[in-house]
Scaffold this motif. Structure first.
Motif, PDB file in Angstrom:
ATOM      1  N   GLU A   1      47.426  36.022  28.434  1.00  0.00           N
ATOM      2  CA  GLU A   1      47.371  35.821  29.896  1.00  0.00           C
ATOM      3  C   GLU A   1      46.671  34.500  30.191  1.00  0.00           C
ATOM      4  OE1 GLU A   1      48.773  37.328  32.316  1.00  0.00           O
ATOM      5  OE2 GLU A   1      49.361  39.258  31.451  1.00  0.00           O
ATOM      6  N   GLU A   2      47.319  33.386  29.829  1.00  0.00           N
ATOM      7  CA  GLU A   2      46.686  32.074  29.992  1.00  0.00           C
ATOM      8  C   GLU A   2      46.358  31.757  31.447  1.00  0.00           C
ATOM      9  OE1 GLU A   2      48.239  28.723  27.844  1.00  0.00           O
ATOM     10  OE2 GLU A   2      48.531  29.926  26.028  1.00  0.00           O
ATOM     11  N   ALA A   3      47.222  32.180  32.371  1.00  0.00           N
ATOM     12  CA  ALA A   3      46.949  31.918  33.792  1.00  0.00           C
ATOM     13  C   ALA A   3      45.683  32.642  34.232  1.00  0.00           C
ATOM     14  CB  ALA A   3      48.133  32.344  34.659  1.00  0.00           C
ATOM     15  N   LEU A   4      45.499  33.853  33.739  1.00  0.00           N
ATOM     16  CA  LEU A   4      44.288  34.612  34.062  1.00  0.00           C
ATOM     17  C   LEU A   4      43.059  33.965  33.432  1.00  0.00           C
ATOM     18  CD1 LEU A   4      42.803  37.008  35.276  1.00  0.00           C
ATOM     19  CD2 LEU A   4      43.545  38.374  33.298  1.00  0.00           C
ATOM     20  N   ALA A   5      43.184  33.561  32.177  1.00  0.00           N
ATOM     21  CA  ALA A   5      42.058  32.901  31.512  1.00  0.00           C
ATOM     22  C   ALA A   5      41.670  31.618  32.239  1.00  0.00           C
ATOM     23  CB  ALA A   5      42.404  32.616  30.052  1.00  0.00           C
ATOM     24  N   ALA A   6      42.665  30.862  32.691  1.00  0.00           N
ATOM     25  CA  ALA A   6      42.397  29.630  33.434  1.00  0.00           C
ATOM     26  C   ALA A   6      41.735  29.931  34.778  1.00  0.00           C
ATOM     27  CB  ALA A   6      43.690  28.850  33.655  1.00  0.00           C
ATOM     28  N   ALA A   7      42.126  31.022  35.409  1.00  0.00           N
ATOM     29  CA  ALA A   7      41.561  31.390  36.714  1.00  0.00           C
ATOM     30  C   ALA A   7      40.133  31.901  36.590  1.00  0.00           C
ATOM     31  CB  ALA A   7      42.435  32.450  37.378  1.00  0.00           C
ATOM     32  N   VAL A   8      39.864  32.656  35.533  1.00  0.00           N
ATOM     33  CA  VAL A   8      38.556  33.291  35.430  1.00  0.00           C
ATOM     34  C   VAL A   8      37.461  32.299  35.033  1.00  0.00           C
ATOM     35  CG1 VAL A   8      38.501  34.104  33.016  1.00  0.00           C
ATOM     36  CG2 VAL A   8      37.465  35.484  34.828  1.00  0.00           C
ATOM     37  N   THR A   9      37.817  31.225  34.350  1.00  0.00           N
ATOM     38  CA  THR A   9      36.787  30.267  33.917  1.00  0.00           C
ATOM     39  C   THR A   9      35.976  29.747  35.099  1.00  0.00           C
ATOM     40  OG1 THR A   9      38.042  29.708  31.936  1.00  0.00           O
ATOM     41  CG2 THR A   9      36.370  28.133  32.639  1.00  0.00           C
ATOM     42  N   PRO A  10      36.608  29.157  36.122  1.00  0.00           N
ATOM     43  CA  PRO A  10      35.798  28.719  37.271  1.00  0.00           C
ATOM     44  C   PRO A  10      35.286  29.889  38.105  1.00  0.00           C
ATOM     45  CG  PRO A  10      38.120  28.224  37.658  1.00  0.00           C
ATOM     46  CD  PRO A  10      38.010  28.720  36.249  1.00  0.00           C
TER      47      PRO A  10
ATOM     48  N   MET B   1      26.985  31.034  22.873  1.00  0.00           N
ATOM     49  CA  MET B   1      27.023  29.709  23.503  1.00  0.00           C
ATOM     50  C   MET B   1      28.221  28.905  23.008  1.00  0.00           C
ATOM     51  SD  MET B   1      23.112  28.376  23.999  1.00  0.00           S
ATOM     52  CE  MET B   1      22.695  28.413  22.276  1.00  0.00           C
ATOM     53  N   THR B   2      28.520  29.005  21.728  1.00  0.00           N
ATOM     54  CA  THR B   2      29.663  28.283  21.156  1.00  0.00           C
ATOM     55  C   THR B   2      30.971  28.786  21.758  1.00  0.00           C
ATOM     56  OG1 THR B   2      28.452  27.920  19.103  1.00  0.00           O
ATOM     57  CG2 THR B   2      30.851  27.721  18.995  1.00  0.00           C
ATOM     58  N   PHE B   3      31.129  30.106  21.831  1.00  0.00           N
ATOM     59  CA  PHE B   3      32.363  30.690  22.351  1.00  0.00           C
ATOM     60  C   PHE B   3      32.558  30.339  23.822  1.00  0.00           C
ATOM     61  CE2 PHE B   3      34.967  34.222  23.975  1.00  0.00           C
ATOM     62  CZ  PHE B   3      36.044  34.119  23.115  1.00  0.00           C
ATOM     63  N   ILE B   4      31.517  30.509  24.613  1.00  0.00           N
ATOM     64  CA  ILE B   4      31.626  30.230  26.047  1.00  0.00           C
ATOM     65  C   ILE B   4      31.830  28.736  26.295  1.00  0.00           C
ATOM     66  CG2 ILE B   4      30.368  30.320  28.239  1.00  0.00           C
ATOM     67  CD1 ILE B   4      29.243  33.060  27.124  1.00  0.00           C
ATOM     68  N   GLY B   5      31.136  27.913  25.531  1.00  0.00           N
ATOM     69  CA  GLY B   5      31.349  26.466  25.635  1.00  0.00           C
ATOM     70  C   GLY B   5      32.768  26.070  25.293  1.00  0.00           C
ATOM     71  N   ALA B   6      33.335  26.710  24.286  1.00  0.00           N
ATOM     72  CA  ALA B   6      34.720  26.436  23.899  1.00  0.00           C
ATOM     73  C   ALA B   6      35.681  26.862  25.012  1.00  0.00           C
ATOM     74  CB  ALA B   6      35.050  27.142  22.590  1.00  0.00           C
ATOM     75  N   LEU B   7      35.404  28.005  25.651  1.00  0.00           N
ATOM     76  CA  LEU B   7      36.247  28.444  26.772  1.00  0.00           C
ATOM     77  C   LEU B   7      36.200  27.427  27.911  1.00  0.00           C
ATOM     78  CD1 LEU B   7      35.508  32.277  26.967  1.00  0.00           C
ATOM     79  CD2 LEU B   7      37.494  31.140  25.978  1.00  0.00           C
ATOM     80  N   LEU B   8      35.036  26.875  28.173  1.00  0.00           N
ATOM     81  CA  LEU B   8      34.923  25.851  29.218  1.00  0.00           C
ATOM     82  C   LEU B   8      35.724  24.607  28.841  1.00  0.00           C
ATOM     83  CD1 LEU B   8      31.184  26.119  30.299  1.00  0.00           C
ATOM     84  CD2 LEU B   8      33.203  26.616  31.685  1.00  0.00           C
ATOM     85  N   GLN B   9      35.700  24.248  27.564  1.00  0.00           N
ATOM     86  CA  GLN B   9      36.473  23.081  27.132  1.00  0.00           C
ATOM     87  C   GLN B   9      37.968  23.301  27.346  1.00  0.00           C
ATOM     88  OE1 GLN B   9      35.461  21.750  23.201  1.00  0.00           O
ATOM     89  NE2 GLN B   9      33.409  21.133  23.804  1.00  0.00           N
ATOM     90  N   VAL B  10      38.449  24.507  27.066  1.00  0.00           N
ATOM     91  CA  VAL B  10      39.858  24.816  27.336  1.00  0.00           C
ATOM     92  C   VAL B  10      40.106  24.736  28.842  1.00  0.00           C
ATOM     93  CG1 VAL B  10      41.659  26.582  27.242  1.00  0.00           C
ATOM     94  CG2 VAL B  10      40.168  26.224  25.274  1.00  0.00           C
ATOM     95  N   GLY B  11      39.202  25.296  29.623  1.00  0.00           N
ATOM     96  CA  GLY B  11      39.342  25.270  31.081  1.00  0.00           C
ATOM     97  C   GLY B  11      39.355  23.860  31.652  1.00  0.00           C
ATOM     98  N   MET B  12      38.675  22.940  30.988  1.00  0.00           N
ATOM     99  CA  MET B  12      38.655  21.545  31.436  1.00  0.00           C
ATOM    100  C   MET B  12      39.826  20.748  30.876  1.00  0.00           C
ATOM    101  SD  MET B  12      34.575  20.597  31.452  1.00  0.00           S
ATOM    102  CE  MET B  12      34.386  20.727  29.692  1.00  0.00           C
TER     103      MET B  12
END
Length: 198
Positions: A107-116, A164-175
């Motif tokens: 669910e990439e659209a959901l993952a992109a939406a939930v990051t911000p 911290m690594t996992f969440i930081g990586a999710l932010l990098q994908v979101g950016m």
């Protein structure tokens, strides 16, 4: 209906209210897939669900709340597998990261939406942010525990670095700095580095 319904947006829902919440969440995911997270509103979700906007706001504080709720449900919908005996902590944790990354890719659209959305200050989002973070930590901790010695707890410092690594990586994908495919590869490498201390 699943027991999760009664943990959702507002506590103490009767069956009719729970059905309305389910309709809103299903419509929210459909709307997200159709128009994307920036164009989506609680009003458009309400229309798709066949309920009034006022009814939608009774159960959902904001679209960020909706995204967080949808993500929580998506994340916890899969069964967590017990660690395999005879595997190393690195192997177990890499497998966990691959499973989590696969859930995001579904669910990439959901993952992109939930990051911000999770960065918001809405109390309903904050509650779900803690649950989501707790789920990530629980999965990492389960992977770190030796199946042959389950009473030995995971090192809290290692768990902290992993989170911290996992969440930081999710932010990098979101950016837009990497893709979900790259995320899986980079996290596997990071896990190896963290656990081996290299």
């Amino acid at each position: 209906m699943s027991s999760q319904v009664f943990e959702t947006p507002r506590q103490g829902l009767n069956p009719r209210q729970a059905e309305t919440v389910e309709k809103l969440l299903a419509a929210g995911l459909e709307e997200l897939r159709a128009v994307g997270h920036e164009a989506m509103t609680v009003r458009t979700v309400a229309v798709r669900a066949g309920v009034s906007t006022a009814t939608a706001y009774t159960y959902l504080a904001s679209k960020n709340h909706l995204f967080a709720e949808l993500f929580w449900r998506h994340l916890t919908a899969d069964e967590v597998r017990a660690p395999q005996p005879g595997t190393t902590a690195v192997e177990r944790l890499q497998a966990t990261v691959r499973v989590l990354t696969a859930r995001l890719r579904e669910e990439e659209a959901l993952a992109a939406a939930v990051t911000p959305a999770l960065l918001g200050s809405d109390p309903d989002v904050a509650r779900l942010r803690l649950k989501i973070g707790g789920e990530f930590l629980a999965r990492f901790e389960a992977a770190l525990r030796d199946p042959d010695q389950p009473d030995i707890p995971a090192d809290p410092a290692v768990l902290d670095v992993l989170a911290m690594t996992f969440i930081g990586a999710l932010l990098q994908v979101g950016m837009g700095l990497m893709t979900y495919d790259q995320l899986a590869e980079r996290l596997s490498s990071a896990v190896d580095t963290i656990l081996r201390g290299n």
